[in-house]
Motif scaffolding. Structure first.
Motif, short mmCIF file in Angstrom:
data_model
loop_
_atom_site.label_atom_id
_atom_site.label_comp_id
_atom_site.label_asym_id
_atom_site.label_seq_id
_atom_site.Cartn_x
_atom_site.Cartn_y
_atom_site.Cartn_z
N LYS A 23 1.04 -1.36 0.02
CA LYS A 23 -0.06 -0.06 -0.13
C LYS A 23 1.01 1.29 -0.10
CE LYS A 23 -4.19 2.16 2.34
NZ LYS A 23 -3.24 3.62 1.79
N ASP A 27 0.99 3.94 -3.17
CA ASP A 27 0.49 5.34 -2.99
C ASP A 27 1.85 6.34 -3.45
OD1 ASP A 27 -1.76 4.89 -1.75
OD2 ASP A 27 -0.95 5.14 0.31
N ARG A 28 2.97 5.65 -3.21
CA ARG A 28 4.27 6.86 -3.77
C ARG A 28 4.41 6.71 -5.17
NH1 ARG A 28 8.86 4.39 0.80
NH2 ARG A 28 7.65 4.82 2.46
N SER A 32 -2.93 1.92 -7.52
CA SER A 32 -3.81 1.07 -6.71
C SER A 32 -2.95 -0.12 -6.04
CB SER A 32 -5.04 0.54 -7.15
OG SER A 32 -4.83 -0.50 -8.12
N GLU A 33 -3.24 -0.41 -4.92
CA GLU A 33 -2.52 -1.55 -4.08
C GLU A 33 -3.03 -2.62 -4.72
OE1 GLU A 33 -2.62 -3.76 0.62
OE2 GLU A 33 -4.16 -1.91 0.04
#
Length: 265
Positions: A23, A27-28, A32-33
Motif C-alpha cells: 500500500k 501510494d508513492r 492502486s494497492e
C-alpha cells in the motif's frame, strides 16, 4: 526459479526489511494497492518499473540485482554447533526466535526486558553464527530457508520437549482462534504419509498467513503457535493392560493439532 522471479523475491525481502508495504509503495508511485499486488504476483517486471519501485522505497537497485546474482540456497536447519551456541544464552535464543518470526529490533525491546544495546549485541552474535545477515540501521536478513525447522534430536528441540511443551499445554485452548484436537485413527502407511503431506501443507499455509499479516499494524496481530504431532503410538498405560500373548501391538495413529496464543503485549 527464473531470474525475474529471483529478482522479485529479493525485492520483496528488501521491502520487508525496509518496512515498506504494498500500500505504501502503491501510494508513492500512483498505483492502486491491488494493481501493485497483481504486478508482483505476475512474477515479472520491466527494468524501468524495478528502478521506479527501488527509488520510491529507498532501496538501491544495484543491491537487489547483486543479491539475486549471488543468492545461494539456505539451509533448512542449523548446525549442532549453532544450536548449542543459542542454548548457551537464553536471551540469544529469544532474539533468534524473534528474528525467525521477522520481529524488528524495536518490537523486541518494546516487548522484552532487553536494552537496545543488549539486543544489538545479540543481533551481532546471530550474524556471526550466520543465522542472520545484519544490515545498516539494525535491519537483518534471515540466512535460513522458509522451510526452517530445529534439528529433530538437537538441543533446542530437546529443550522444547523438556520445558516448553508443558508450558504450552498449560493453557485452556478456549480463547478466540485457539483449538485443541486429539484424533485417534487406524489407517494404512500410505494414508499416514498422505496425512504427513497435509500437515506440511498446513505449516506452509500458516507461514503464508504470517507473511501476509506482517502488513498489518502490530496491535492488529497476536502471537500464535502451531504444534503438530503425528506418529504411531499407544498410551503406555494402555500398553500395560495388553494380554501377554500380544507380541506385536497394533498401535493407533494419533494426530494432534494445537494452536495457542501467548499473552497479549
Amino acid at each position: 526459479m527464473s531470474s525475474p522471479e529471483l529478482v522479485l523475491k529479493v525485492l520483496r525481502s528488501e521491502l520487508r526489511a525496509a518496512g515498506v508495504t504494498y500500500k505504501m509503495l502503491a501510494d508513492r508511485i500512483g498505483m492502486s494497492e491491488s494493481s501493485m499486488k497483481r504486478m508482483f504476483g505476475q512474477k515479472d517486471m520491466s527494468l524501468s518499473r524495478l528502478a521506479e519501485i527501488c527509488k520510491a522505497s529507498g532501496i538501491a537497485m544495484e543491491d537487489v540485482l547483486r543479491q539475486a546474482a549471488d543468492v545461494t540456497p539456505h539451509a533448512d536447519t542449523l548446525s549442532l554447533t549453532q544450536e548449542q551456541s543459542l542454548m548457551a544464552d537464553p536471551k540469544l535464543l529469544l532474539v533468534a526466535i524473534c528474528c525467525l518470526g521477522h520481529w524488528t529490533l524495536e518490537q523486541i525491546i518494546e516487548t522484552y526486558h532487553l536494552s537496545e544495546a543488549e539486543c544489538v549485541l545479540h543481533l551481532i552474535a546471530l550474524d556471526k553464527l550466520e543465522v542472520i545477515e545484519l544490515r545498516p540501521l539494525n535491519r537483518y536478513r534471515l540466512k535460513v530457508s522458509p522451510a526452517f525447522h530445529w534439528r529433530p534430536d538437537g538441543p533446542v528441540q530437546q529443550y522444547f520437549r523438556d520445558v516448553v511443551v508443558g508450558d504450552y499445554f498449560d493453557g485452556s485452548f478456549a480463547g478466540q482462534g485457539e483449538t485443541l484436537l486429539f484424533v485417534p485413527a487406524r489407517v494404512s502407511s500410505h494414508s499416514a504419509m498422505e496425512m504427513v503431506q497435509k500437515i506440511q501443507q498446513l505449516a506452509a499455509e500458516l507461514a503464508r498467513l504470517h507473511q501476509d499479516d506482517r502488513r498489518l499494524r502490530p496491535e492488529e496481530r497476536d502471537g500464535f503457535t502451531l504444534l503438530v504431532g503425528f506418529r504411531s503410538w499407544e498410551f503406555s498405560a494402555f500398553t500395560a493392560l495388553r494380554r501377554p500373548e500380544t507380541t506385536a501391538p497394533v498401535k493407533g495413529l494419533t494426530h494432534q493439532i494445537h494452536q495457542i496464543g501467548p499473552r497479549k503485549r
